[in-house]
Design a protein around this motif. Structure first.
Motif, PDB file in Angstrom:
ATOM      1  N   LEU A 208       0.778  -1.023  -0.029  1.00 12.93           N
ATOM      2  CA  LEU A 208       0.040  -0.430   0.507  1.00 12.93           C
ATOM      3  C   LEU A 208       0.667   1.254   0.247  1.00 12.93           C
ATOM      4  O   LEU A 208       0.731   2.249  -0.696  1.00 12.93           O
ATOM      5  CB  LEU A 208      -1.344  -0.510   1.462  1.00 12.93           C
ATOM      6  N   ASP A 209       2.207   0.519   0.714  1.00 11.51           N
ATOM      7  CA  ASP A 209       2.802   2.506   0.544  1.00 11.51           C
ATOM      8  C   ASP A 209       3.557   2.547  -0.469  1.00 11.51           C
ATOM      9  O   ASP A 209       3.666   3.407  -1.093  1.00 11.51           O
ATOM     10  CB  ASP A 209       3.901   2.453   1.126  1.00 11.51           C
ATOM     11  N   TYR A 210       3.967   1.364  -1.374  1.00 10.46           N
ATOM     12  CA  TYR A 210       4.269   1.717  -2.731  1.00 10.46           C
ATOM     13  C   TYR A 210       3.096   2.096  -3.614  1.00 10.46           C
ATOM     14  O   TYR A 210       3.334   3.535  -4.216  1.00 10.46           O
ATOM     15  CB  TYR A 210       4.491   0.681  -3.330  1.00 10.46           C
ATOM     16  N   LYS A 211       1.977   2.109  -3.654  1.00 11.72           N
ATOM     17  CA  LYS A 211       1.032   2.466  -4.428  1.00 11.72           C
ATOM     18  C   LYS A 211       0.149   3.439  -3.784  1.00 11.72           C
ATOM     19  O   LYS A 211       0.172   4.424  -4.724  1.00 11.72           O
ATOM     20  CB  LYS A 211      -0.459   1.839  -4.180  1.00 11.72           C
ATOM     21  N   LYS A 212       0.608   4.012  -3.198  1.00 12.19           N
ATOM     22  CA  LYS A 212       0.555   5.453  -2.560  1.00 12.19           C
ATOM     23  C   LYS A 212       1.061   6.643  -3.296  1.00 12.19           C
ATOM     24  O   LYS A 212       0.886   7.381  -3.755  1.00 12.19           O
ATOM     25  CB  LYS A 212       0.112   5.844  -1.001  1.00 12.19           C
ATOM     26  N   ILE A 213       2.595   5.859  -3.232  1.00 14.64           N
ATOM     27  CA  ILE A 213       3.645   6.491  -3.463  1.00 14.64           C
ATOM     28  C   ILE A 213       3.328   6.874  -5.830  1.00 14.64           C
ATOM     29  O   ILE A 213       3.757   7.523  -5.966  1.00 14.64           O
ATOM     30  CB  ILE A 213       5.121   6.335  -3.616  1.00 14.64           C
ATOM     31  N   ASN A 214       3.094   5.867  -5.433  1.00 15.78           N
ATOM     32  CA  ASN A 214       3.042   5.538  -7.219  1.00 15.78           C
ATOM     33  C   ASN A 214       1.978   6.590  -7.420  1.00 15.78           C
ATOM     34  O   ASN A 214       1.825   7.003  -8.920  1.00 15.78           O
ATOM     35  CB  ASN A 214       2.545   4.285  -7.652  1.00 15.78           C
ATOM     36  N   ASP A 215       0.678   6.271  -6.988  1.00 19.80           N
ATOM     37  CA  ASP A 215      -0.303   7.240  -7.194  1.00 19.80           C
ATOM     38  C   ASP A 215      -0.074   8.785  -7.304  1.00 19.80           C
ATOM     39  O   ASP A 215      -0.460  10.088  -7.864  1.00 19.80           O
ATOM     40  CB  ASP A 215      -1.410   7.189  -6.742  1.00 19.80           C
ATOM     41  N   GLU A 216       0.099   8.896  -6.066  1.00 18.95           N
ATOM     42  CA  GLU A 216       1.354  10.585  -6.235  1.00 18.95           C
ATOM     43  C   GLU A 216       1.831  11.385  -7.311  1.00 18.95           C
ATOM     44  O   GLU A 216       1.445  11.963  -7.302  1.00 18.95           O
ATOM     45  CB  GLU A 216       1.628  10.627  -4.301  1.00 18.95           C
ATOM     46  N   LEU A 217       3.186  10.533  -7.478  1.00 22.75           N
ATOM     47  CA  LEU A 217       3.488  10.939  -8.091  1.00 22.75           C
ATOM     48  C   LEU A 217       3.301  10.897  -9.568  1.00 22.75           C
ATOM     49  O   LEU A 217       4.080  11.305 -10.692  1.00 22.75           O
ATOM     50  CB  LEU A 217       4.891  10.430  -8.412  1.00 22.75           C
ATOM     51  N   GLY A 218       2.574   9.820 -10.045  1.00 23.59           N
ATOM     52  CA  GLY A 218       2.050   9.806 -11.291  1.00 23.59           C
ATOM     53  C   GLY A 218       2.753   8.396 -12.241  1.00 23.59           C
ATOM     54  O   GLY A 218       3.062   9.105 -13.702  1.00 23.59           O
ATOM     55  N   LEU A 219       3.502   7.772 -11.353  1.00 22.82           N
ATOM     56  CA  LEU A 219       4.541   6.643 -12.400  1.00 22.82           C
ATOM     57  C   LEU A 219       4.315   6.166 -13.410  1.00 22.82           C
ATOM     58  O   LEU A 219       4.556   5.653 -14.122  1.00 22.82           O
ATOM     59  CB  LEU A 219       5.331   6.465 -10.747  1.00 22.82           C
ATOM     60  N   ASN A 220       2.956   5.603 -13.307  1.00 23.69           N
ATOM     61  CA  ASN A 220       2.399   4.974 -13.948  1.00 23.69           C
ATOM     62  C   ASN A 220       2.369   3.501 -13.579  1.00 23.69           C
ATOM     63  O   ASN A 220       2.568   2.103 -15.291  1.00 23.69           O
ATOM     64  CB  ASN A 220       2.216   5.432 -15.239  1.00 23.69           C
ATOM     65  N   ASN A 221       3.445   3.381 -13.001  1.00 24.79           N
ATOM     66  CA  ASN A 221       3.980   1.518 -12.720  1.00 24.79           C
ATOM     67  C   ASN A 221       5.570   1.679 -12.547  1.00 24.79           C
ATOM     68  O   ASN A 221       6.191   0.177 -13.636  1.00 24.79           O
ATOM     69  CB  ASN A 221       3.537   0.655 -12.931  1.00 24.79           C
ATOM     70  N   ASN A 222       5.952   2.789 -13.040  1.00 24.86           N
ATOM     71  CA  ASN A 222       7.195   2.951 -14.066  1.00 24.86           C
ATOM     72  C   ASN A 222       8.260   3.392 -13.051  1.00 24.86           C
ATOM     73  O   ASN A 222       8.231   3.916 -12.044  1.00 24.86           O
ATOM     74  CB  ASN A 222       7.390   3.950 -15.245  1.00 24.86           C
ATOM     75  N   ARG A 223       8.789   3.744 -13.431  1.00 30.81           N
ATOM     76  CA  ARG A 223      10.716   4.289 -12.432  1.00 30.81           C
ATOM     77  C   ARG A 223      10.672   5.322 -12.293  1.00 30.81           C
ATOM     78  O   ARG A 223       9.665   6.186 -13.422  1.00 30.81           O
ATOM     79  CB  ARG A 223      11.632   3.997 -13.208  1.00 30.81           C
ATOM     80  N   HIS A 224      11.218   5.923 -11.133  1.00 31.39           N
ATOM     81  CA  HIS A 224      10.793   7.581 -11.336  1.00 31.39           C
ATOM     82  C   HIS A 224      12.052   7.527 -12.282  1.00 31.39           C
ATOM     83  O   HIS A 224      13.144   6.771 -12.229  1.00 31.39           O
ATOM     84  CB  HIS A 224      11.545   7.481  -9.839  1.00 31.39           C
ATOM     85  N   PRO A 225      12.563   8.076 -13.014  1.00 30.78           N
ATOM     86  CA  PRO A 225      13.936   8.819 -14.232  1.00 30.78           C
ATOM     87  C   PRO A 225      14.663   9.253 -13.236  1.00 30.78           C
ATOM     88  O   PRO A 225      15.210   8.791 -14.408  1.00 30.78           O
ATOM     89  CB  PRO A 225      13.282  10.803 -14.507  1.00 30.78           C
ATOM     90  N   LEU A 226      14.636   9.695 -11.448  1.00 27.29           N
ATOM     91  CA  LEU A 226      16.117  10.069 -10.923  1.00 27.29           C
ATOM     92  C   LEU A 226      16.322   8.498 -10.789  1.00 27.29           C
ATOM     93  O   LEU A 226      17.528   8.631 -10.622  1.00 27.29           O
ATOM     94  CB  LEU A 226      15.593  10.518  -9.770  1.00 27.29           C
ATOM     95  N   THR A 227      15.768   7.389 -10.806  1.00 22.14           N
ATOM     96  CA  THR A 227      16.300   6.060 -10.559  1.00 22.14           C
ATOM     97  C   THR A 227      17.018   5.922 -12.191  1.00 22.14           C
ATOM     98  O   THR A 227      18.179   5.113 -11.325  1.00 22.14           O
ATOM     99  CB  THR A 227      15.221   4.912 -10.262  1.00 22.14           C
ATOM    100  N   TYR A 228      17.054   6.052 -13.217  1.00 16.38           N
ATOM    101  CA  TYR A 228      17.944   5.988 -14.237  1.00 16.38           C
ATOM    102  C   TYR A 228      19.277   6.575 -13.757  1.00 16.38           C
ATOM    103  O   TYR A 228      20.661   6.465 -13.573  1.00 16.38           O
ATOM    104  CB  TYR A 228      17.481   6.481 -15.202  1.00 16.38           C
TER     105      TYR A 228
END
Length: 464
Positions: A208-228
């Motif tokens: 649930l923690d991941y899903k909240k972050i994913n939704d809040e940042l609009g990641l669409n279940n993709n990596r955050h760009p800064l992860t690269y």
């Protein structure tokens, strides 16, 4: 839907900060994250988790702590260059990358990646022997245990500071350290061409923690760009540094490096070939410049100086190339269709592979390293057997459990037990959930140990 930087650089936290901002504190929230980490016990423990040679001491040996500081510096430098190119003046990108570099290895178990392997093997065999009716995802969380996944769990939950929010870091920081935005069933596809599917990024307990972050940042279940950029910084920091440690330990020579360059030149495309040729030319130049050192002080000091020059040269070139590669592919990254490592599409792919393979063959397969790995196997496997059997007996029998099992349970860190007892077990709905939580408690404790603590506890418990 395309990701956008305004949303991605969200400074929101799971819990609103309870303290007011001081008059002269002009930090952004990500810089505040940096402060929360660098003064913490989890970060300090990295000083006794060695990068290449566990349990070895010396002024040249890299620990996870020194490696993390190096990654933090490299990734922050890359972030500042990105901000300059994009004409951003708020330092948010560089601030996130600075703290992400510090924390990216916090979840690594004792004895490094070999420790991960031992934990994975233990649970694979454990579930083959014991039919506990856990879900596939619950079993996979442990069978595919990974330090990166444990990092997210530590940051979000395990560092107890009066509540279940852990360090209460920003969403942007937490998202950046999740390299594989899949659960343990969706991920762990080793042969996938999609880098995001090769492992997994979060346990069921933090779903649930991941899903909240994913939704809040609009990641669409993709990596955050800064992860690269964090991933590239990690590779840049260690691929040459491991070789430097290998030369210090007399496991690698300059001739080994030059021999590998010639092999890789024969199979490289044009852009990678040019990088290999440039590296070769620079090595020849460094050798000529330092020939008098070789004559007067001997080969060992000479090679140590040359490898340091190689490291400085390559890291600067790889940093520059990472920045340009990221900017060239920024649109695909924001659209979630870029699925490779930045260095793997750069002109330094073959150099990265060259140094990784050289380290694998000359360092990680060396007698010294194999002996350490065998010791690590005994330590972690034994501790897991002791703590898992005792914790499960207490779960099953409660107050009727043996004195031995109660004694073993009492050794588990109080902060881990508090999270387990007051938050996770109270929310457990089934017997299987309770078993899963109990196995996670043991894994939390053992994976959080330093190399030395794990070895010392192993010695003490072996006596009984």
């Amino acid at each position: 839907m395309k990701m956008n930087w305004d949303t991605l650089l969200n400074e929101k936290r799971f819990k609103k900060s309870s303290s007011d901002k001081l008059e002269f504190d002009n930090r952004n929230s990500f810089s505040s994250d940096y402060s929360r980490i660098i003064f913490s016990s989890s970060f300090r423990r990295l000083q006794d988790k060695t990068q290449v040679f566990p349990l070895k001491r010396g002024d040249f040996v890299r620990t996870r702590l020194t490696h993390s500081l190096e990654v933090s510096h490299i990734s922050s430098s890359i972030g500042k260059a990105i901000e300059y190119k994009k004409q951003l003046k708020d330092d948010k990108i560089s601030s996130i990358l600075a703290v992400a570099g510090l924390i990216h290895d916090i979840g690594n178990p004792p004895f490094g990646h070999f420790g991960e392997f031992v934990i994975q093997k233990f649970f694979k065999e454990f579930f083959e022997k014991n039919n506990l009716n856990l879900s596939q995802r619950q079993e996979n969380d442990l069978i595919y245990f990974d330090g990166n996944v444990q990092t997210f769990r530590i940051l979000k939950k395990l560092q107890y500071l009066g509540n279940e929010f852990g360090y209460n870091l920003t969403y942007g920081t937490l998202a950046t350290i999740i390299k594989y935005p899949k659960n343990s069933v969706e991920g762990n596809k080793k042969n996938s061409l999609n880098i995001e599917e090769k492992k997994f990024g979060y346990f069921l307990s933090e779903d649930l923690d991941y899903k909240k972050i994913n939704d809040e940042l609009g990641l669409n279940n993709n990596r955050h760009p800064l992860t690269y950029l964090l991933e590239a910084s990690d590779d840049i920091a260690y691929c040459v540094a491991d070789i430097e440690d290998g030369i210090q330990k007399k496991l690698i020579t300059l001739e080994d490096i030059k021999e590998q360059i010639n092999k890789y030149k024969d199979r490289s495309d044009e852009k990678n070939l040019n990088s290999l040729i440039a590296l070769e030319e620079n090595i020849n130049k460094y050798e000529l410049e330092n020939i008098q050192i070789k004559k007067s002080k001997g080969n060992r000091l000479y090679e140590k100086i040359i490898i340091q020059k190689i490291k400085i040269y390559l890291q600067s070139q790889m940093i520059n190339n990472t920045i340009s590669t990221f900017l060239e592919n920024e649109n695909d990254i924001l659209n979630g269709i870029f699925k490779r490592e930045l260095l793997d599409v750069s002109s330094y792919k073959e150099i990265k592979n060259l140094f990784k393979n050289l380290a694998e063959n000359k360092i990680f397969n060396s007698k010294e390293r194999v002996e350490i790995d065998l010791l690590g196997y005994q330590v972690i496997d034994t501790l897991l057997n002791i703590f898992v059997s005792s914790a499960l007996e207490i779960l099953d029998k409660g107050k009727e459990a043996s004195i031995y099992s109660k004694g073993i349970y009492s050794l588990i860190s109080d902060n881990y037990k508090l999270i387990y007892e007051e938050y996770e077990m109270k929310n457990a709905k089934t017997k299987e959930d309770k078993i899963y939580n109990t196995l996670k408690l043991c894994t939390d404790f053992i994976s959080g140990m330093t190399d030395t603590f794990a070895l010392e506890l192993y010695k003490k418990l072996k006596v009984y």
